[in-house]
Design a protein around this motif. Structure first.
Motif, mmCIF file in Angstrom:
data_model
loop_
_atom_site.group_PDB
_atom_site.id
_atom_site.type_symbol
_atom_site.label_atom_id
_atom_site.label_comp_id
_atom_site.label_asym_id
_atom_site.label_seq_id
_atom_site.Cartn_x
_atom_site.Cartn_y
_atom_site.Cartn_z
ATOM 1 N N ARG A 196 0.823 -1.212 0.000
ATOM 2 C CA ARG A 196 0.000 0.000 0.000
ATOM 3 C C ARG A 196 0.864 1.273 0.000
ATOM 4 N NH1 ARG A 196 -5.255 0.574 2.219
ATOM 5 N NH2 ARG A 196 -6.030 2.656 1.736
ATOM 6 N N PRO A 197 1.917 1.355 0.817
ATOM 7 C CA PRO A 197 2.751 2.560 0.768
ATOM 8 C C PRO A 197 3.417 2.764 -0.587
ATOM 9 C CG PRO A 197 3.107 1.398 2.829
ATOM 10 C CD PRO A 197 2.278 0.497 1.967
ATOM 11 N N VAL A 198 3.904 1.692 -1.221
ATOM 12 C CA VAL A 198 4.525 1.833 -2.538
ATOM 13 C C VAL A 198 3.497 2.348 -3.537
ATOM 14 C CG1 VAL A 198 5.551 0.574 -4.466
ATOM 15 C CG2 VAL A 198 6.312 0.116 -2.136
ATOM 16 N N THR A 228 -1.648 7.813 3.911
ATOM 17 C CA THR A 228 -0.823 6.611 4.011
ATOM 18 C C THR A 228 0.577 6.949 4.508
ATOM 19 O OG1 THR A 228 -2.054 5.571 2.203
ATOM 20 C CG2 THR A 228 0.090 4.633 2.741
ATOM 21 N N LEU A 229 1.145 8.045 3.988
ATOM 22 C CA LEU A 229 2.485 8.443 4.422
ATOM 23 C C LEU A 229 2.493 8.828 5.891
ATOM 24 C CD1 LEU A 229 5.421 9.155 3.832
ATOM 25 C CD2 LEU A 229 4.654 11.416 3.096
ATOM 26 N N ASP A 274 8.056 1.425 5.764
ATOM 27 C CA ASP A 274 6.992 1.639 4.779
ATOM 28 C C ASP A 274 6.960 3.095 4.329
ATOM 29 O OD1 ASP A 274 6.139 -0.946 4.599
ATOM 30 O OD2 ASP A 274 4.581 -0.756 6.119
ATOM 31 N N ALA A 275 7.213 4.003 5.257
ATOM 32 C CA ALA A 275 7.264 5.420 4.881
ATOM 33 C C ALA A 275 8.392 5.672 3.887
ATOM 34 C CB ALA A 275 7.440 6.291 6.125
ATOM 35 N N ILE A 282 11.927 1.024 -7.969
ATOM 36 C CA ILE A 282 12.587 1.434 -6.728
ATOM 37 C C ILE A 282 11.701 1.166 -5.526
ATOM 38 C CG2 ILE A 282 13.395 3.444 -5.419
ATOM 39 C CD1 ILE A 282 14.392 4.605 -8.075
ATOM 40 N N GLY A 283 10.421 1.544 -5.628
ATOM 41 C CA GLY A 283 9.505 1.328 -4.516
ATOM 42 C C GLY A 283 9.325 -0.139 -4.190
ATOM 43 N N VAL A 284 9.126 -0.967 -5.216
ATOM 44 C CA VAL A 284 8.949 -2.401 -4.982
ATOM 45 C C VAL A 284 10.225 -3.005 -4.412
ATOM 46 C CG1 VAL A 284 8.564 -4.622 -6.104
ATOM 47 C CG2 VAL A 284 7.154 -2.671 -6.727
ATOM 48 N N ALA A 285 11.386 -2.609 -4.959
ATOM 49 C CA ALA A 285 12.654 -3.146 -4.472
ATOM 50 C C ALA A 285 12.871 -2.788 -3.010
ATOM 51 C CB ALA A 285 13.803 -2.619 -5.329
#
Length: 554
Positions: A124-126, A367-368, A378-379, A400-403
């Motif tokens: 969810r954060p990504v 979410t952030l 997660d942030a 980048i986010g998923v990694a």
């Protein structure tokens, strides 16, 4: 296929008709605007809104999902095709359709292999950071159209065309005011809440019609306000136009876009399915979305997905089944069959304003804020994906986010929480001595491992056990409480065996307590239980009582 049609009731028809009409009115300006975001002629947005919903109605499992163009997927399409062809060229249109074909094939393959669980790997954060970054990029990309300037990479050199800027600013202000106040105003006029909300959602259509009428009755086009231009009348032709030289550059982006299409559609469909207590089948969704994208490719469109906002309007307008989307498609087809001259008068500054207002609704920081308070990892994933999209592009931001998200997961799994347990006085409950006033026994060390044991954390667990033993030098018996362990892989099994042999040489007994049934069944196929320098206990309390007696004897 068509399970909903087999059980269709006549009472559902009015709601489906009204929803189909409302969404069709919403789709004309929205579809054309998102086509512009994708770098395509505006009519491509309508093409992508006709056949895909019809095909999704055959295969999809959501009753109220509205499939068609969507801002983020349009942005990704432009990012992929832009380096390969000039925007608006014939090759660009072919590659956009080919990209939809690749994404559709990926989704169909995943559906056939029942890989719907893959959506769980995109946190969810990504997703929040990716959506934020994409929304900012889309909004900035529409500033030149809003102000009537040429598209520039350097915003500081943006030249404003006064009539266009005035029209764009007025359209933007009208849309913002409608979004903020129109629903309340309609409720004060006596409309029910649901009808007022739907009316507010149709504000873009009203603004576009007003601006189009203004173009027809004024000299603004002659003064340089840009229009969409002639929109071809008639339905799109069905054909498969591809460029054999561009398959390879489109494969990886097609895979990524297919993943985003599925994720966004599932997010929208699950929200509405919960409201209606309906069952959503992820693998059916993969097939439905895949078929919809293939249909878009065959009809001159580009990648499509389920839209959260449009699906919400469809739901609120009374949609009961996918027949509502069928009516939407038929109405849009009718709009192209009818004279389309008025569509040529749509001013680009007003369409830009509708895009900006639509994506501004995607800018949310909840979410952030929650992740910052609850989990800084997660942030960081939210920030990385958002900044990645802004600095490096859509694809790089997603990667980048998923990694980072997966890296955080692996890092946590490799460092499991291990608690030293003590007994709560007068009870059979054992708790972490750092959190509760629990009593420990000299010579007895009880450790609860709060994670599955696998190759990534086996060494860390062994090191933590040795660390605790050094902190409890008089330990004669070690109890590993396995109540939170659901699996032990081969590497962890070897690590437990080595720990057992090492402590056996040092005269320390190794005992296991509260081993789960499935784990115990697998351990029976190994030599660990037979070589265990200790016993297997059903509960921690039984282990504590029994080993206390041993310690007294010793």
């Amino acid at each position: 296929m068509l399970q909903w049609l087999r059980h269709y009731r006549r009472a559902q028809l009015p709601g489906d008709i009204s929803a189909g009409l409302v969404v069709a009115m919403m789709m004309i300006p929205q579809g054309m605007a998102y086509a512009i975001v994708a770098g395509l002629p505006p009519v491509a947005g309508i093409y992508a809104s006709i056949l895909p919903p019809l095909v999704y109605a055959l295969f999809g499992s959501s009753m109220t999902q509205s499939v068609g163009p969507m801002a983020i997927v349009s942005l990704m399409t432009a990012a992929v095709i832009g380096p390969l062809a000039a925007a608006g060229s014939g090759l660009y249109t072919v590659l956009a359709a080919q990209l939809a074909l690749v994404a559709g094939a990926v989704l169909l393959l995943c559906g056939a292999l029942r890989m719907g669980f893959l959506a769980n790997f995109f946190s969810r954060p990504v997703m929040g950071g990716f959506t934020f970054g994409s929304a900012v990029v889309i909004a900035l990309g529409q500033l030149h159209a809003l102000l009537g300037a040429d598209a520039l990479h350097d915003l500081s050199k943006l030249q404003v065309h006064a009539p266009s800027a005035l029209l764009g600013g007025a359209s933007l202000l009208a849309l913002l005011l409608a979004k903020r106040y129109m629903a309340a105003l309609l409720r004060r006029c006596g409309l029910p809440t649901a009808a007022a909300e739907i009316g507010a959602r149709l504000a873009p259509m009203l603004v576009v019609l007003t601006a189009t009428a203004l173009m027809a009755w004024s000299d603004l086009p002659a003064r340089g306000v840009r229009l969409t231009g002639a929109v071809p009348a008639g339905l799109p032709g069905l054909n498969l136009a591809i460029s054999a030289a561009h398959w390879r550059p489109l494969l990886q982006p097609g895979l990524l876009i297919g993943f985003i299409v599925f994720l966004m559609s599932m997010s929208a469909a699950q929200t509405l399915a919960l409201k209606r207590n309906e069952k959503l089948l992820s693998n059916h969704e993969l097939v439905g979305l895949g078929a919809a994208n293939v249909a878009s490719a065959l009809s001159g469109g580009f990648p499509v997905t389920g839209s959260i906002s449009r699906s919400a309007v469809n739901f609120a307008a009374g949609a009961n089944t996918p027949l509502a989307s069928v009516f939407t498609s038929l109405l849009l087809a009718g709009a192209l069959v009818a004279p389309t001259g008025w569509l040529a008068l749509l001013p680009l500054p007003t369409l830009a304003a509708t895009i900006i207002v639509a994506v501004l609704g995607m800018l949310e920081f909840d979410t952030l804020r929650l992740a910052w308070r609850y989990d800084r990892g997660d942030a960081a994933a939210w920030l990385a994906s958002g900044v990645g999209v802004l600095a490096l592009g859509v694809e790089a931001g997603v990667v980048i986010g998923v990694a980072l998200s997966m890296g955080t997961l692996i890092w946590r799994a490799s460092r499991p929480h291990i608690a030293v347990l003590g007994r709560i006085a007068g009870s059979e409950h054992f708790r972490n001595i750092e959190r509760y006033p629990a009593e420990t026994q000299p010579g007895l060390l009880m450790l609860r491992v709060d994670a599955n044991l696998f190759f990534g954390n086996a060494e860390a667990v062994s090191e933590r056990v040795e660390e605790e033993l050094r902190g409890h030098p008089g330990t004669r018996h070690l109890v590993l409480v396995m109540s939170a362990v659901s699996s032990i892989d081969t590497t962890a099994l070897f690590a437990l065996g080595e720990l057992n042999e090492n402590l056996k040489r040092r005269g320390i007994g190794v005992h296991l307590a509260e081993v789960k049934g499935p784990v115990l069944d697998r351990l029976r196929h190994s030599e660990l239980l037979a070589r265990l320098n200790g016993r297997l206990f059903l509960s921690t309390a039984m282990a504590c009582d029994e080993l206390q007696r041993f310690l007294v004897v010793e």
